[in-house]
Scaffold this active site. Sequence first.
Site, PDB file in Angstrom:
ATOM      1  N   PRO A   9       0.832  -1.202   0.000  1.00 58.21           N
ATOM      2  CA  PRO A   9       0.000   0.000   0.000  1.00 58.21           C
ATOM      3  C   PRO A   9       0.872   1.260   0.000  1.00 58.21           C
ATOM      4  O   PRO A   9       1.899   1.304   0.676  1.00 58.21           O
ATOM      5  CB  PRO A   9      -0.791  -0.102   1.306  1.00 58.21           C
ATOM      6  CG  PRO A   9      -0.566  -1.467   1.843  1.00 58.21           C
ATOM      7  CD  PRO A   9       0.635  -2.043   1.184  1.00 58.21           C
ATOM      8  N   ILE A  10       0.457   2.245  -0.781  1.00 58.75           N
ATOM      9  CA  ILE A  10       1.217   3.492  -0.890  1.00 58.75           C
ATOM     10  C   ILE A  10       1.433   4.143   0.480  1.00 58.75           C
ATOM     11  O   ILE A  10       2.509   4.663   0.763  1.00 58.75           O
ATOM     12  CB  ILE A  10       0.498   4.479  -1.860  1.00 58.75           C
ATOM     13  CG1 ILE A  10       0.706   4.011  -3.308  1.00 58.75           C
ATOM     14  CG2 ILE A  10       0.978   5.902  -1.686  1.00 58.75           C
ATOM     15  CD1 ILE A  10       2.122   4.227  -3.843  1.00 58.75           C
ATOM     16  N   CYS A  11       0.429   4.068   1.369  1.00 66.42           N
ATOM     17  CA  CYS A  11       0.594   4.742   2.659  1.00 66.42           C
ATOM     18  C   CYS A  11       1.709   4.082   3.481  1.00 66.42           C
ATOM     19  O   CYS A  11       2.429   4.755   4.205  1.00 66.42           O
ATOM     20  CB  CYS A  11      -0.721   4.818   3.426  1.00 66.42           C
ATOM     21  SG  CYS A  11      -1.390   3.230   3.864  1.00 66.42           S
ATOM     22  N   THR A  12       1.866   2.764   3.339  1.00 68.67           N
ATOM     23  CA  THR A  12       2.964   2.089   4.034  1.00 68.67           C
ATOM     24  C   THR A  12       4.303   2.556   3.469  1.00 68.67           C
ATOM     25  O   THR A  12       5.231   2.889   4.213  1.00 68.67           O
ATOM     26  CB  THR A  12       2.854   0.560   3.861  1.00 68.67           C
ATOM     27  OG1 THR A  12       1.619   0.130   4.418  1.00 68.67           O
ATOM     28  CG2 THR A  12       3.997  -0.160   4.547  1.00 68.67           C
ATOM     29  N   ASN A  62       4.669   6.358   4.530  1.00 70.75           N
ATOM     30  CA  ASN A  62       4.677   6.783   5.930  1.00 70.75           C
ATOM     31  C   ASN A  62       5.254   5.788   6.928  1.00 70.75           C
ATOM     32  O   ASN A  62       5.930   6.183   7.866  1.00 70.75           O
ATOM     33  CB  ASN A  62       3.245   7.113   6.381  1.00 70.75           C
ATOM     34  CG  ASN A  62       2.616   8.143   5.483  1.00 70.75           C
ATOM     35  OD1 ASN A  62       3.263   9.106   5.096  1.00 70.75           O
ATOM     36  ND2 ASN A  62       1.363   7.921   5.128  1.00 70.75           N
TER      37      ASN A  62
END
Lengths: 536, 350
Positions: free
Chosen positions: B131-134, B137
Amino acid sequence: MAQPDSQELGEATTAIHAQPDSKTRRYDRQLRLWAASGQSALESSRTLVIGATATATSILKNLVLPGIGHFTLLDPKSVSPADAGNNFFLNGYSSIGKNRAEEAVPLLTELNDSVDGKASTKDIDELLRTDEGREWIKSFTLVIAHNLGKDTIETLSKLLWDGLANPPLLVVRSAGFLADFYIQFHEQCIIEPHSETFPSLRLTRPFPALAEWAKSTDYDAIDPTDHAHIPFPIILVKETEKWKAEHNGELPKKYADKQSFKSQIRDLQKKMDEENFEEAEAQSWRISTEVPAPSDIQSLFALSPLSSSADSQSASTASNTVFHALLQTLKLFVESPDGPGCLPLTSTLPDVHTDTESYVKLQKMYKEQAAKEAALFKDILKKTYPDTPLDDSMVDLFVKNTHHVKVLRGRRWGVWEEDKNAIASSFGPAPAATATHLALSSLANLQAQGIEITAEALQAGVVSQLPPNAELPSALDDAIGELVRSPTADLPNTAAFLGGMIAQEAIKMITKQYVPVNGYCVIDLVESWTGIVGAP
Amino acid sequence: MDTIDISNLNRQFLFRQKDVGEPKALVAAKFIMNRVPGVKVTPYFGKIQDKDEDYYMQFNLVICGLDSVEARRWINATLVNMVDPENMESLKPLIDGGTEGFKGQARVILPTVSSCYECSLDMLNKPTAFPICTIANTPRLPEHCIEWASVLEWPRVHGDKKLDTDDPEHIGWLYDIALRRAKDFKIEGVTWSLTQGVVKNIIPAIASTNAIIAASCCNEAFKIATTAASYLNNYFMLIGTDGVYSYTFEHEKRADCPVCGGESLDISVKKDWTVERLIEMLVEKQDIQIKKPSLSTPTKQIYFQAPPQLEEATRPNLEKKVSDLVADGGEITVTASSLPFNLSLRITYT
Ligand SMILES: [Zn+2]
């Protein structure tokens, strides 16, 4: 954690100097399977291949490309027109009349400069008759024989079986679309079987740092962001403790209990879709799998090393001696009052839904504990086996793989056939594979006696291998029909297929990684299947 | 279309060190003709998609040694479409093989008669997606740092310049950036080899497994061509990691296979779903595997990914409810550049 400053990343100089050397690049796709340790085992191996048939050269092709150290191809015969037509590693018709091994070897070695290959025009039966010849055969790491006469195979297999340090023997037989092969070995100790299962995370017997983290975690005192980042191992350790306190120290065992344990975790969510709690619920199966040692590892504790007084000094026996010393140390480790009461922790932590800081902290915790336990393991090892020469990297590898290590015990070639009832009972689970194997044995018998190959003769040969009145499966007719049609054909596709299968097994035997076949592997390329019979 | 890379030499017996950089098809053809007297091999160094039905019509059977799902879907759909029931010559058996480490499979496809490549798309492993958020961030694994370098930093720093995963300079840059990222976050394990493995999605490959599968494909071709024996019906799977395990079975045709089934795919959609939500669902669906679908009904355009003017004109529809655009039981046609056919969906509302 603050975002790292990425302002000057654009100016980053390229790290092209870090590119691996050309050997690593050449072997990249296989190093991802067996790593440098497997590669170095291949590079120091010496393989003898008997019979320069199309099948034999196909096998060698698949061993030269990945870079075995040395091979010798042994064959006194000359290239026949049939050989020229089915063997890719000959110079077509211009090879006819020249020695088969000498013609094939240059075409094999040019596949990979780092492999040393030799042709030998000696006759295997003559070599088997002299001490010098027998010692020479025994000096290899692995011996592979394709379509050797039955008597020769019997002599060769007895020679190699007579001594624990002798090389394993791979016996390959093929005719037309049918084939089988067998690996004769005493013992194969596998430190890295590359099992796909995850080892224990110590959730039900947490080590002090892990237990402390779980204990100090207060779901209500944590802010909502951090609440959604509590790593699942911490949740599971904490909830297991709670469950045990409320259930007389028992873990959830019955289905209903496991369901209520899951709902206990679900109820902890403060918001919908807190992925860490969902992950904890999904991973809760782990707590019922955490035994002190899995049963197959426990059975290894009771295994005593094979011994034969004659060759206790030899290298191969010594390496298994070390392996058995490691197994006994493992048993003492599990029983030790100073240890965790179970197999050592491995430092491999799967990905966990959490923030970077918690993950790194958790990973460090697991690594430190794993290092402590590895040190304890080495202490026990040194105390128990002060005189055994030990390779530190091997010990580390063993400790990392204690959940998966395997020991295979093999049998002499032909032992299975001595028990007629065992063969007959193999018809039940594997009718076609058993029938095909027996038909190939019958063919070998007829060829050894110089009897004409007919369906009747093959059938009679199969019946003679079975107890009286054994019922024959219908698959036997198909196998016999195929053998009558092509009793001596080395078909290029069958040869290529076997070339791949045998090379896979040879690589597994040499690297001691992955798990080789124990028993006969039977191959039918009419119906395109493989099967195993005669496993110990 | 491929050229020879040094990493091919651990399993390719027709190529030598001196051939690195040369077209694979040309070198292979030349080597075989040299070694085997009397055989004729015609190399074609190009994209399979650049050849039309007339080209494929001249052969009796097709053997695939392709390394991508996309190319396999294309040749499969092409051969299925070529079948003319009046002309049995138009039915070209397709033999397909693939390997991964010690595992592999071979299969025989009789277009329109047996299960086709598209019928079994759901048997493929789901590619690992982070996932992009992982990545942005909360990186935890070295892979997260590598994805950050290739997915976020490369386009940010290099703009439109395309990342060439075969260029060691480019891999070197990614490795460097990923390594720094990992250092900042105290993550261990970023190596050159891992960087290359993640960005190129490298699948381990060895000579022996490839030999088994290649032999199996050739053996089926041999049996079909000579009728010396019956051929595989229709799927052979081999796992060599733990002993030798294989499974030979008949993979069944899917009635709603978008290529050979002839029926539309039934999709149930919630009444309040927007077009955007439907697209998201289609992209996630394992049995159709599309990246950027365009949607239309027999009478109107719903949403088109390209060209830009059409995309802009249809963009407002993304927020509309599907149920306002398509009647219950109505049809939607899906097209995508990665999809070698038009997929027909029958929509029902729940
Ligand atoms: Zn289909």
